[in-house]
Design a protein around this motif. Sequence first.
Motif, PDB file in Angstrom:
ATOM      1  N   SER A 131       0.853  -1.190   0.000  1.00  0.00           N
ATOM      2  CA  SER A 131       0.000   0.000   0.000  1.00  0.00           C
ATOM      3  C   SER A 131       0.891   1.243   0.000  1.00  0.00           C
ATOM      4  O   SER A 131       1.338   1.709   1.056  1.00  0.00           O
ATOM      5  CB  SER A 131      -0.920   0.005   1.218  1.00  0.00           C
ATOM      6  N   PHE A 132       1.117   1.764  -1.182  1.00  0.00           N
ATOM      7  CA  PHE A 132       1.990   2.929  -1.315  1.00  0.00           C
ATOM      8  C   PHE A 132       1.469   4.109  -0.505  1.00  0.00           C
ATOM      9  O   PHE A 132       2.240   4.835   0.115  1.00  0.00           O
ATOM     10  CB  PHE A 132       2.154   3.327  -2.784  1.00  0.00           C
ATOM     11  N   VAL A 133       0.170   4.316  -0.481  1.00  0.00           N
ATOM     12  CA  VAL A 133      -0.414   5.473   0.215  1.00  0.00           C
ATOM     13  C   VAL A 133      -0.088   5.425   1.703  1.00  0.00           C
ATOM     14  O   VAL A 133       0.336   6.431   2.285  1.00  0.00           O
ATOM     15  CB  VAL A 133      -1.943   5.548  -0.025  1.00  0.00           C
ATOM     16  N   ILE A 134      -0.275   4.273   2.331  1.00  0.00           N
ATOM     17  CA  ILE A 134       0.031   4.151   3.759  1.00  0.00           C
ATOM     18  C   ILE A 134       1.517   4.377   4.000  1.00  0.00           C
ATOM     19  O   ILE A 134       1.904   5.104   4.924  1.00  0.00           O
ATOM     20  CB  ILE A 134      -0.414   2.775   4.299  1.00  0.00           C
ATOM     21  N   ILE A 135       2.350   3.769   3.182  1.00  0.00           N
ATOM     22  CA  ILE A 135       3.801   3.928   3.331  1.00  0.00           C
ATOM     23  C   ILE A 135       4.185   5.400   3.170  1.00  0.00           C
ATOM     24  O   ILE A 135       4.959   5.942   3.964  1.00  0.00           O
ATOM     25  CB  ILE A 135       4.554   3.030   2.331  1.00  0.00           C
ATOM     26  N   PHE A 136       3.628   6.050   2.159  1.00  0.00           N
ATOM     27  CA  PHE A 136       3.950   7.465   1.914  1.00  0.00           C
ATOM     28  C   PHE A 136       3.524   8.327   3.102  1.00  0.00           C
ATOM     29  O   PHE A 136       4.326   9.088   3.644  1.00  0.00           O
ATOM     30  CB  PHE A 136       3.263   7.963   0.636  1.00  0.00           C
ATOM     31  N   VAL A 137       2.275   8.208   3.520  1.00  0.00           N
ATOM     32  CA  VAL A 137       1.737   9.085   4.570  1.00  0.00           C
ATOM     33  C   VAL A 137       2.471   8.881   5.891  1.00  0.00           C
ATOM     34  O   VAL A 137       2.918   9.852   6.522  1.00  0.00           O
ATOM     35  CB  VAL A 137       0.211   8.865   4.742  1.00  0.00           C
ATOM     36  N   VAL A 138       2.620   7.643   6.330  1.00  0.00           N
ATOM     37  CA  VAL A 138       3.235   7.390   7.631  1.00  0.00           C
ATOM     38  C   VAL A 138       4.719   7.734   7.617  1.00  0.00           C
ATOM     39  O   VAL A 138       5.227   8.365   8.552  1.00  0.00           O
ATOM     40  CB  VAL A 138       2.991   5.932   8.087  1.00  0.00           C
ATOM     41  N   THR A 139       5.433   7.355   6.562  1.00  0.00           N
ATOM     42  CA  THR A 139       6.870   7.639   6.496  1.00  0.00           C
ATOM     43  C   THR A 139       7.128   9.142   6.451  1.00  0.00           C
ATOM     44  O   THR A 139       7.987   9.650   7.183  1.00  0.00           O
ATOM     45  CB  THR A 139       7.516   6.967   5.263  1.00  0.00           C
ATOM     46  N   VAL A 140       6.383   9.864   5.642  1.00  0.00           N
ATOM     47  CA  VAL A 140       6.571  11.320   5.548  1.00  0.00           C
ATOM     48  C   VAL A 140       6.166  11.990   6.859  1.00  0.00           C
ATOM     49  O   VAL A 140       6.818  12.940   7.307  1.00  0.00           O
ATOM     50  CB  VAL A 140       5.815  11.905   4.336  1.00  0.00           C
ATOM     51  N   LEU A 141       5.120  11.490   7.513  1.00  0.00           N
ATOM     52  CA  LEU A 141       4.722  12.034   8.817  1.00  0.00           C
ATOM     53  C   LEU A 141       5.844  11.843   9.847  1.00  0.00           C
ATOM     54  O   LEU A 141       6.186  12.778  10.576  1.00  0.00           O
ATOM     55  CB  LEU A 141       3.434  11.378   9.305  1.00  0.00           C
ATOM     56  N   LEU A 142       6.428  10.659   9.890  1.00  0.00           N
ATOM     57  CA  LEU A 142       7.541  10.409  10.817  1.00  0.00           C
ATOM     58  C   LEU A 142       8.756  11.275  10.479  1.00  0.00           C
ATOM     59  O   LEU A 142       9.412  11.814  11.374  1.00  0.00           O
ATOM     60  CB  LEU A 142       7.912   8.924  10.807  1.00  0.00           C
ATOM     61  N   ALA A 143       9.042  11.431   9.198  1.00  0.00           N
ATOM     62  CA  ALA A 143      10.175  12.279   8.787  1.00  0.00           C
ATOM     63  C   ALA A 143       9.907  13.746   9.126  1.00  0.00           C
ATOM     64  O   ALA A 143      10.818  14.477   9.530  1.00  0.00           O
ATOM     65  CB  ALA A 143      10.449  12.113   7.291  1.00  0.00           C
ATOM     66  N   ALA A 144       8.652  14.178   8.984  1.00  0.00           N
ATOM     67  CA  ALA A 144       8.298  15.556   9.334  1.00  0.00           C
ATOM     68  C   ALA A 144       8.407  15.775  10.844  1.00  0.00           C
ATOM     69  O   ALA A 144       8.883  16.831  11.291  1.00  0.00           O
ATOM     70  CB  ALA A 144       6.885  15.876   8.845  1.00  0.00           C
ATOM     71  N   LEU A 145       7.988  14.789  11.636  1.00  0.00           N
ATOM     72  CA  LEU A 145       8.149  14.880  13.088  1.00  0.00           C
ATOM     73  C   LEU A 145       9.630  14.968  13.447  1.00  0.00           C
ATOM     74  O   LEU A 145      10.024  15.756  14.308  1.00  0.00           O
ATOM     75  CB  LEU A 145       7.511  13.680  13.782  1.00  0.00           C
ATOM     76  N   ASP A 146      10.442  14.155  12.784  1.00  0.00           N
ATOM     77  CA  ASP A 146      11.883  14.198  13.012  1.00  0.00           C
ATOM     78  C   ASP A 146      12.439  15.576  12.657  1.00  0.00           C
ATOM     79  O   ASP A 146      13.197  16.168  13.421  1.00  0.00           O
ATOM     80  CB  ASP A 146      12.591  13.129  12.183  1.00  0.00           C
ATOM     81  N   PHE A 147      12.033  16.114  11.511  1.00  0.00           N
ATOM     82  CA  PHE A 147      12.490  17.436  11.083  1.00  0.00           C
ATOM     83  C   PHE A 147      12.168  18.484  12.143  1.00  0.00           C
ATOM     84  O   PHE A 147      13.015  19.280  12.538  1.00  0.00           O
ATOM     85  CB  PHE A 147      11.842  17.804   9.746  1.00  0.00           C
ATOM     86  N   TRP A 148      10.924  18.455  12.629  1.00  0.00           N
ATOM     87  CA  TRP A 148      10.494  19.444  13.615  1.00  0.00           C
ATOM     88  C   TRP A 148      11.256  19.281  14.925  1.00  0.00           C
ATOM     89  O   TRP A 148      11.710  20.270  15.508  1.00  0.00           O
ATOM     90  CB  TRP A 148       8.990  19.331  13.852  1.00  0.00           C
ATOM     91  N   VAL A 149      11.387  18.047  15.411  1.00  0.00           N
ATOM     92  CA  VAL A 149      12.087  17.802  16.670  1.00  0.00           C
ATOM     93  C   VAL A 149      13.542  18.257  16.570  1.00  0.00           C
ATOM     94  O   VAL A 149      14.065  18.926  17.461  1.00  0.00           O
ATOM     95  CB  VAL A 149      11.994  16.311  17.081  1.00  0.00           C
ATOM     96  N   VAL A 150      14.205  17.908  15.475  1.00  0.00           N
ATOM     97  CA  VAL A 150      15.608  18.293  15.310  1.00  0.00           C
ATOM     98  C   VAL A 150      15.743  19.811  15.222  1.00  0.00           C
ATOM     99  O   VAL A 150      16.560  20.413  15.918  1.00  0.00           O
ATOM    100  CB  VAL A 150      16.220  17.625  14.050  1.00  0.00           C
ATOM    101  N   LYS A 151      14.937  20.432  14.397  1.00  0.00           N
ATOM    102  CA  LYS A 151      15.052  21.876  14.151  1.00  0.00           C
ATOM    103  C   LYS A 151      14.698  22.712  15.378  1.00  0.00           C
ATOM    104  O   LYS A 151      15.352  23.713  15.648  1.00  0.00           O
ATOM    105  CB  LYS A 151      14.154  22.249  12.978  1.00  0.00           C
ATOM    106  N   ASN A 152      13.681  22.289  16.124  1.00  0.00           N
ATOM    107  CA  ASN A 152      13.168  23.137  17.195  1.00  0.00           C
ATOM    108  C   ASN A 152      13.506  22.692  18.608  1.00  0.00           C
ATOM    109  O   ASN A 152      13.381  23.486  19.536  1.00  0.00           O
ATOM    110  CB  ASN A 152      11.646  23.253  17.060  1.00  0.00           C
TER     111      ASN A 152
END
Length: 179
Positions: free
Chosen positions: A36-57
Amino acid sequence: MAEEENYANPLLCFFHVLFKGAAIAFYILFSLFVDSFVIIFVVTVLLAALDFWVVKNVSGRKLVGLRWWNEINEQGESIWRFESLDQDSLARMNTKDSWLFWWTLYLNAAIWLALGIVSLIKFNIDYLLVVGVCLTLGIANIVGFTKCRKDAKKQVQNFASRTFASHVSSTLQSAFNAV
């Protein structure tokens, strides 16, 4: 015998690594077992975005004493803004925390790059989009924090130069006043 330094912020270090590892693990494991590409895309990008925010802020401020952001001015130009702790505080930063911060930042980008190469070789263009988003977020933090660290060093050098010039000037002035 030298005492081994421990992490000053073990919980924060854990979360600094957790989101990176979670995004990579989710992407790899679900790509192997779920179609399921959609699930993989949404969850992986969400986790990467959380990582981006945590690291940056959060972890950037606490682990290495740096913070960056980017603004667009009225003319549409991109302006980089940097914050860093004063030199004394930066010198007191925990070396293990700092080491973990920088190595995981670069290792994360290297892993996403390798996953991108695998996606290219396998002709998984859809998954290359996921990797591209995650790699872009990781590289944005690398560029931001690297520029911030260089800016902090430049500020210290400028301060040292001004202090030295002021000291020389006052010494010369005192010498001429004495004559």
